[in-house]
Design an enzyme around this catalytic site. Structure first.
Site, short mmCIF file in Angstrom:
data_model
loop_
_atom_site.label_atom_id
_atom_site.label_comp_id
_atom_site.label_asym_id
_atom_site.label_seq_id
_atom_site.Cartn_x
_atom_site.Cartn_y
_atom_site.Cartn_z
N SER A 94 0.81 -1.23 0.00
CA SER A 94 0.00 0.00 0.00
C SER A 94 0.84 1.28 0.00
O SER A 94 0.51 2.22 -0.75
CB SER A 94 -0.99 -0.01 1.17
N GLU A 112 5.15 1.65 10.34
CA GLU A 112 5.33 0.19 10.45
C GLU A 112 6.07 -0.10 11.75
O GLU A 112 7.12 0.49 12.02
CB GLU A 112 6.11 -0.33 9.23
N GLY A 138 1.16 2.21 14.91
CA GLY A 138 0.32 2.90 13.94
C GLY A 138 -0.85 3.64 14.56
O GLY A 138 -1.24 4.72 14.09
N ASP A 158 -4.80 -1.07 8.29
CA ASP A 158 -4.67 -2.42 7.74
C ASP A 158 -3.87 -3.31 8.69
O ASP A 158 -2.78 -3.78 8.33
CB ASP A 158 -3.99 -2.29 6.36
N1 SAM Z 1 -0.83 -2.20 4.42
C1 SAM Z 1 0.12 -3.15 3.86
C2 SAM Z 1 -0.18 -3.34 2.40
O1 SAM Z 1 -1.37 -3.28 2.01
O2 SAM Z 1 0.75 -3.52 1.63
C3 SAM Z 1 0.08 -4.48 4.58
C4 SAM Z 1 0.15 -4.39 6.05
S1 SAM Z 1 0.13 -5.91 6.92
C5 SAM Z 1 -1.49 -6.50 6.69
C6 SAM Z 1 0.10 -5.36 8.58
C7 SAM Z 1 1.43 -4.74 9.05
O3 SAM Z 1 1.22 -4.10 10.30
C8 SAM Z 1 2.54 -5.73 9.27
O4 SAM Z 1 3.66 -5.36 8.50
C9 SAM Z 1 2.88 -5.63 10.76
O5 SAM Z 1 4.26 -5.76 11.05
C10 SAM Z 1 2.41 -4.24 11.06
N2 SAM Z 1 2.00 -3.95 12.45
C11 SAM Z 1 1.50 -4.79 13.40
N3 SAM Z 1 1.14 -4.10 14.50
C12 SAM Z 1 1.41 -2.79 14.24
C13 SAM Z 1 1.22 -1.59 14.96
N4 SAM Z 1 0.69 -1.57 16.19
N5 SAM Z 1 1.59 -0.43 14.38
C14 SAM Z 1 2.12 -0.40 13.13
N6 SAM Z 1 2.33 -1.51 12.40
C15 SAM Z 1 1.97 -2.68 12.94
#
Ligand code: SAM
Length: 278
Positions: A94, A112, A138, A158
């Site tokens: 994304s 991230e 996030g 996401d």
């Molecule tokens: N949005 C991305 C895309 O569409 O290409 C995919 C994201 S993936 C579903 C979720 C991501 O959130 C992972 O890389 C994970 O490491 C990260 N993550 C998990 N908990 C998080 C947090 N509290 N804050 C930020 N990132 C986090």
């Protein structure tokens, strides 16, 4: 934090999410006024589909790779497919899709939490002066970043839904941001593991008081999630979708559903939960 998006990049859920993301950004670009994109769970930014993670699950084979017969046109689906078919063999996440679609006057903040994924993200976004990567939580950063000074833009939420209570955390994170930036567009991804859990999540989003809420669903087959190892249904909640986005998504989903489905075309649904078509 065990979740790594590299195992899932380019799967059917990414396809629908990134198609919606592209469509929203194209709408935002119709006006000269600058806008901001806040991607609260950004991932790596790009994913090598020939790497062992992608090969292990084969999810891209069941997603973006099935769309190769489609010749990209001038619409949002065409824009997304051109980005997804980038020459390097990497599938764009994304933040990279957003960075590539932004104009000079627009801004991307991609957050991230995983340090390794963040390091890749920072490198992937480094060519864009108007894109920044942050290694942080996030939800915390989202709350601090809204409203963006542009007063226009998109928030993508996401999360991995790894934790038991992530549905509640995501709904709370959205509600907190929405209170401060009620005119923003919000794109929230969620897995559909049961109808009841998905409906409860949609209910929590509606409880924020949002008055224009669209839900998009895709199901690859009819098998209940409990009978499957891999996710076969996913959804998006879009708060304040741009005018005409619903019709556009219905058209695009009609083109990709026959290719993404298994025994039958994938089932897709675009429904207003509040506002416009209700
Ligand atoms: N949005 C991305 C895309 O569409 O290409 C995919 C994201 S993936 C579903 C979720 C991501 O959130 C992972 O890389 C994970 O490491 C990260 N993550 C998990 N908990 C998080 C947090 N509290 N804050 C930020 N990132 C986090």
């Amino acid at each position: 934090m065990n979740y790594r998006h590299a195992y899932h990049a380019g799967n059917f859920a990414d396809v629908v999410k990134h198609l919606a993301l592209s469509a929203i950004l194209l709408h935002l670009k119709k006006k000269d006024k600058p806008f901001a994109v806040i991607d609260s769970h950004a991932g790596c930014g790009h994913y090598d589909l020939s790497a062992s993670e992608a090969a292990r699950t084969g999810e891209a084979e069941d997603g973006i790779k099935k769309l190769s017969p489609i010749a990209p046109g001038d619409d949002a689906l065409g824009t997304y497919l051109r980005l997804a078919r980038d020459v390097t063999g990497h599938y764009p996440g994304s933040p990279l899709i957003a960075a590539k679609l932004l104009r000079n006057q627009d801004r991307l903040i991609a957050i991230e939490k995983h340090p390794e994924d963040f390091a890749v993200l920072r490198d992937v976004l480094s060519p864009w002066r108007n894109a920044s990567a942050e290694c942080a939580d996030g939800y915390v950063r989202l709350n601090a970043l809204v409203p963006p000074f542009e007063r226009r833009g998109l928030v993508l939420i996401d999360p991995p839904y790894e934790a038991e209570d992530e549905f509640q955390t995501a709904a709370r994170g959205f509600a907190q941001a929405y209170r401060k930036f009620a005119t923003g567009i919000y794109l929230i991804w969620f897995p559909v593991k049961s109808d009841a859990a998905a409906a409860a999540f949609a209910g929590e989003i509606l409880a924020s008081g949002a008055s224009k809420v669209l839900r998009i669903d895709i199901a690859l087959d009819d098998a209940p999630q409990s009978a499957r190892e891999k996710l076969n249904r996913a959804g998006l909640i879009v708060v304040n979708p741009p005018y005409g986005f619903d019709t556009q998504m219905r058209g695009a989903l009609a083109k990709i559903a026959p290719l993404l489905g298994r025994a039958h075309p994938a089932q897709t649904d675009v429904t207003w939960l509040a506002g416009e078509g209700r």
